[in-house]
Design a protein around this motif. Structure first.
Motif, short mmCIF file in Angstrom:
data_model
loop_
_atom_site.label_atom_id
_atom_site.label_comp_id
_atom_site.label_asym_id
_atom_site.label_seq_id
_atom_site.Cartn_x
_atom_site.Cartn_y
_atom_site.Cartn_z
N VAL A 30 0.82 -1.21 0.00
CA VAL A 30 0.00 0.00 0.00
C VAL A 30 0.85 1.26 0.00
O VAL A 30 0.49 2.27 -0.65
N LEU A 31 2.01 1.26 0.68
CA LEU A 31 2.84 2.46 0.70
C LEU A 31 3.50 2.70 -0.65
O LEU A 31 3.57 3.84 -1.13
N GLU A 32 3.99 1.66 -1.28
CA GLU A 32 4.59 1.80 -2.61
C GLU A 32 3.56 2.32 -3.62
O GLU A 32 3.87 3.19 -4.44
N ASN A 33 2.33 1.79 -3.53
CA ASN A 33 1.28 2.26 -4.44
C ASN A 33 0.94 3.73 -4.19
O ASN A 33 0.67 4.48 -5.14
N THR A 34 0.97 4.14 -2.93
CA THR A 34 0.67 5.53 -2.60
C THR A 34 1.75 6.46 -3.13
O THR A 34 1.46 7.54 -3.68
N VAL A 35 3.00 6.07 -2.96
CA VAL A 35 4.11 6.87 -3.50
C VAL A 35 3.96 7.03 -5.01
O VAL A 35 4.09 8.14 -5.56
N GLN A 36 3.68 5.95 -5.70
CA GLN A 36 3.54 6.01 -7.16
C GLN A 36 2.37 6.91 -7.56
O GLN A 36 2.49 7.74 -8.47
N ALA A 37 1.23 6.77 -6.88
CA ALA A 37 0.06 7.57 -7.21
C ALA A 37 0.29 9.05 -6.93
O ALA A 37 -0.15 9.92 -7.70
N LEU A 38 0.99 9.36 -5.84
CA LEU A 38 1.27 10.76 -5.52
C LEU A 38 2.24 11.37 -6.52
O LEU A 38 2.07 12.52 -6.94
N CYS A 39 3.23 10.60 -6.93
CA CYS A 39 4.18 11.10 -7.94
C CYS A 39 3.46 11.40 -9.25
O CYS A 39 3.75 12.41 -9.91
N GLU A 40 2.52 10.55 -9.61
CA GLU A 40 1.77 10.78 -10.85
C GLU A 40 0.85 11.99 -10.72
O GLU A 40 0.76 12.81 -11.64
N ALA A 41 0.17 12.12 -9.58
CA ALA A 41 -0.78 13.22 -9.41
C ALA A 41 -0.09 14.57 -9.27
O ALA A 41 -0.59 15.58 -9.78
N LEU A 77 5.84 -2.19 13.22
CA LEU A 77 5.22 -1.59 12.04
C LEU A 77 5.99 -0.37 11.56
O LEU A 77 6.09 -0.12 10.35
N TYR A 78 6.56 0.40 12.49
CA TYR A 78 7.31 1.58 12.10
C TYR A 78 8.54 1.20 11.28
O TYR A 78 8.83 1.81 10.24
N ALA A 79 9.27 0.19 11.73
CA ALA A 79 10.46 -0.25 11.00
C ALA A 79 10.08 -0.83 9.64
O ALA A 79 10.77 -0.59 8.64
N LEU A 80 8.99 -1.58 9.59
CA LEU A 80 8.55 -2.15 8.31
C LEU A 80 8.15 -1.05 7.34
O LEU A 80 8.44 -1.13 6.14
N ALA A 81 7.48 -0.01 7.84
CA ALA A 81 7.09 1.10 6.96
C ALA A 81 8.31 1.85 6.45
O ALA A 81 8.38 2.19 5.26
N ARG A 82 9.28 2.11 7.32
CA ARG A 82 10.50 2.79 6.88
C ARG A 82 11.23 1.97 5.82
O ARG A 82 11.76 2.51 4.86
N GLU A 83 11.25 0.68 6.01
CA GLU A 83 11.90 -0.22 5.05
C GLU A 83 11.22 -0.11 3.68
O GLU A 83 11.89 0.00 2.65
N ARG A 84 9.90 -0.15 3.67
CA ARG A 84 9.16 -0.08 2.41
C ARG A 84 9.29 1.29 1.74
O ARG A 84 9.42 1.38 0.52
N LEU A 85 9.25 2.33 2.54
CA LEU A 85 9.37 3.68 1.98
C LEU A 85 10.75 3.90 1.38
O LEU A 85 10.89 4.50 0.31
N ALA A 86 11.78 3.43 2.07
CA ALA A 86 13.14 3.58 1.54
C ALA A 86 13.28 2.84 0.22
O ALA A 86 13.90 3.35 -0.73
N ALA A 87 12.71 1.64 0.13
CA ALA A 87 12.78 0.87 -1.12
C ALA A 87 12.04 1.57 -2.25
O ALA A 87 12.38 1.40 -3.43
N ALA A 88 11.03 2.39 -1.90
CA ALA A 88 10.27 3.12 -2.91
C ALA A 88 10.93 4.44 -3.29
O ALA A 88 10.40 5.18 -4.13
N GLY A 89 12.07 4.77 -2.68
CA GLY A 89 12.80 5.97 -3.03
C GLY A 89 12.51 7.18 -2.17
O GLY A 89 12.98 8.28 -2.47
N VAL A 90 11.74 6.99 -1.08
CA VAL A 90 11.42 8.10 -0.18
C VAL A 90 12.53 8.24 0.85
O VAL A 90 12.88 7.28 1.53
N ARG A 91 13.07 9.44 0.96
CA ARG A 91 14.22 9.67 1.85
C ARG A 91 13.82 10.30 3.19
O ARG A 91 14.48 10.06 4.20
N ALA A 92 12.80 11.12 3.19
CA ALA A 92 12.41 11.87 4.40
C ALA A 92 11.27 11.17 5.11
O ALA A 92 10.13 11.18 4.63
N VAL A 93 11.57 10.55 6.24
CA VAL A 93 10.56 9.85 7.03
C VAL A 93 10.69 10.30 8.49
O VAL A 93 11.76 10.21 9.08
#
Length: 239
Positions: free
Chosen positions: A116-127, A186-202
């Protein structure tokens, strides 16, 4: 905003997570009055979702009907008159800010594992026509690793082996008679997924909705007799 609410403190947006005593989860009692106060605090109409622990992301627009609420676990928005609203009571809310757009996601372990986080990053980048590195994210309050005990199916959902030892974001719990158990972060798992999606600021994280019983609603806490209710993590773009 109420002083007890959590906030990332960002400029250019209005963002918060509500807390105990301001129930937004049930359409009874004072919920409608709370929704009206939330709208006034945000200065925009909060759009709630029909959350199903999935990965669907919807783009909020004025033409989107409020009823029934869209079935999705995340939303993006580039309209200053609307606010993304994510309901939680143990699951992790994640807010996103980008140049020209905002987003929010409901990230329990199922949604996190499914993307869900990767999909959100992609959708926000497109929008918002931006890159992942331009996005800032904030982790609201969820159940913490000291309280979130899980079984092998959760460990395996994140690509780990369900073996009795500590693993990234999963602390093994020995001396459990029935089956292997771990405490999940959950916090560590979210940071892991966000980093893999290219998000640097968490930023954000660090709370526990179950153990901080005087501050947050908790679904698991309800089973122990605590008040039932849901909090909302909201974000809107300022004009």
């Amino acid at each position: 905003m109420r002083s007890e609410w959590l906030s990332p403190g960002w400029t250019g947006v209005r963002a918060c997570q509500t807390t105990l005593g301001f129930n937004l989860g049930w359409r009874q009692g004072d919920v409608r009055a709370n929704q009206a106060e939330l709208t006034a605090c945000l200065g925009a109409t909060p759009v709630f979702l029909s959350q199903v622990h999935g990965t669907q992301v919807v783009r909020l627009q004025p033409s989107l009907p409020a009823e029934p609420p869209p079935e999705a676990d995340a939303a993006v928005c580039t309209e200053p008159g609307l606010a993304v609203a994510i309901l939680v009571a143990d699951c992790l809310p994640v807010l996103f800010k980008a140049p020209g757009g905002v987003a929010g996601a409901h990230a329990g372990w199922r949604g996190l594992a499914a993307g869900v986080l990767e999909n959100t990053v992609q959708a926000l980048c497109e929008a918002a026509a931006c890159e992942p590195r331009e996005i800032e994210t904030w982790l609201g309050a969820s159940i913490g690793p000291q309280a979130f005990e899980v079984g092998a199916e959760v460990v395996q959902a994140f690509g780990r082996e369900a073996v009795p030892r500590d693993q990234p974001a999963f602390i093994y719990q020995p001396n459990v008679a029935s089956e292997p158990r771990w405490r999940a972060d959950l916090y560590a798992l979210a940071r892991e997924r966000l980093a893999a999606a290219g998000v640097r600021a968490v930023s954000g994280g660090g709370h526990c909705t179950l153990t901080e019983s005087s501050r947050f609603y908790s679904f698991r806490g309800e089973l122990l007799g605590r008040p039932a209710g849901r909090m909302a993590a909201c974000i809107r773009l300022l004009a």
